[in-house]
Design an enzyme around this catalytic site. Sequence first.
Site, PDB file in Angstrom:
ATOM      1  N   HIS A 209      44.653  31.250  39.307  1.00 45.94           N
ATOM      2  CA  HIS A 209      43.929  31.838  38.174  1.00 45.94           C
ATOM      3  C   HIS A 209      42.436  31.808  38.502  1.00 45.94           C
ATOM      4  O   HIS A 209      41.818  30.734  38.533  1.00 45.94           O
ATOM      5  CB  HIS A 209      44.220  31.017  36.909  1.00 45.94           C
ATOM      6  CG  HIS A 209      43.549  31.526  35.674  1.00 45.94           C
ATOM      7  ND1 HIS A 209      44.175  32.367  34.778  1.00 45.94           N
ATOM      8  CD2 HIS A 209      42.296  31.312  35.173  1.00 45.94           C
ATOM      9  CE1 HIS A 209      43.353  32.643  33.783  1.00 45.94           C
ATOM     10  NE2 HIS A 209      42.202  32.010  34.001  1.00 45.94           N
ATOM     11  N   HIS A 211      38.432  33.363  37.960  1.00 44.21           N
ATOM     12  CA  HIS A 211      37.418  34.108  37.218  1.00 44.21           C
ATOM     13  C   HIS A 211      36.394  34.637  38.223  1.00 44.21           C
ATOM     14  O   HIS A 211      36.193  34.055  39.296  1.00 44.21           O
ATOM     15  CB  HIS A 211      36.741  33.214  36.183  1.00 44.21           C
ATOM     16  CG  HIS A 211      37.609  32.901  35.006  1.00 44.21           C
ATOM     17  ND1 HIS A 211      37.303  33.282  33.724  1.00 44.21           N
ATOM     18  CD2 HIS A 211      38.808  32.269  34.919  1.00 44.21           C
ATOM     19  CE1 HIS A 211      38.257  32.899  32.898  1.00 44.21           C
ATOM     20  NE2 HIS A 211      39.182  32.268  33.602  1.00 44.21           N
ATOM     21  N   CYS A 242      36.815  31.030  28.558  1.00 41.84           N
ATOM     22  CA  CYS A 242      37.305  29.867  27.808  1.00 41.84           C
ATOM     23  C   CYS A 242      36.296  29.510  26.730  1.00 41.84           C
ATOM     24  O   CYS A 242      35.113  29.296  27.044  1.00 41.84           O
ATOM     25  CB  CYS A 242      37.511  28.679  28.745  1.00 41.84           C
ATOM     26  SG  CYS A 242      38.011  27.163  27.891  1.00 41.84           S
ATOM     27  N   ASN A 251      37.789  37.078  33.696  1.00 38.65           N
ATOM     28  CA  ASN A 251      38.838  36.969  34.706  1.00 38.65           C
ATOM     29  C   ASN A 251      38.667  38.089  35.737  1.00 38.65           C
ATOM     30  O   ASN A 251      37.989  39.093  35.487  1.00 38.65           O
ATOM     31  CB  ASN A 251      40.218  37.163  34.058  1.00 38.65           C
ATOM     32  CG  ASN A 251      40.605  36.026  33.155  1.00 38.65           C
ATOM     33  OD1 ASN A 251      41.107  35.006  33.592  1.00 38.65           O
ATOM     34  ND2 ASN A 251      40.380  36.204  31.863  1.00 38.65           N
TER      35      ASN A 251
END
Length: 302
Positions: A209, A211, A242, A251
């Site tokens: 994951h 960003h 977040c 992202n």
Amino acid sequence: MATATGSVAHVVEVGPRDGLQNERKALSVDTRVEFIRRAVSAGLKRIETVSFVNPARVPQMAGAEEVMAALPRLDDVNYIGLVLNERGLDRALAAGVDEVNVVVVCSDEFSLRNQGCDVAEGLARWERIAERSRAAGVFTTATLAVSFGCPFSGEVPASRVIEIMDRVAQSGPDEIAIADTIGVGVPAQVRELGAGLARVAPGVAHRWHFHNTRNTGYANALTALDLGDCALDSSIGGFGGCPFAPAATGNIATEDLRYQLERSGVTTGIDGTKVVDTATWISAELESPVTALLGRAGPFPG
């Protein structure tokens, strides 16, 4: 789906969850369901649709059960719900998610601010959730947040993250996701953490994951793919962040990631035109600009 290195990747669409949770405007249940429908129409098969968290803390994620109840159920599409604790798991199982994604944080300060507990208690929660999820027959991912750096504590040593990976792996997750929550990671860190994951969790699926906060997200994604078969999170339009991490912007964008994967020999099954159109649509709904570049530059060849 093989690249020149022989690795295989698939894309996990996190726009309906991570993409929306940090936006100023909270969307209606109907709009969120339409967003997910459009993602499915574009060929995305694993979609993180909702987060079972306290709506007072994350109002953008209110109505998770209503979203799940309204979604089209297809044999080849999995809907993922993010949970932080056992109450969230209760809600996720009752709502009929196909997968649960459980967040385990790698720094005490971020864990206390985000989940109200230190890392040790976060791991204990994970172990209880993992046992119950396995008993329920639900595919379970453990996502290790702030694996590349913490907005409050600074550097998070790779040895610390790998130690947590090892502890998480003992509870038998189906997948471990390594998250660059604030977009500070670089390819060298991806290689180090990937090697550690392969060592302490052999046979467990890998997911990443990233960003693009500091313009390293796509380089990190391609580095992860070079390490072997994996899943890569992305968000249509590049939305995301977040609410508990300062400056944790965007992202990596699904349309830009798809372009890089397809040009690298990976067949994604994603319709790039539909993704770009969906990004334009959700941007208008959010009253927030698309950060992805493909919609501006266009595909190549045209």
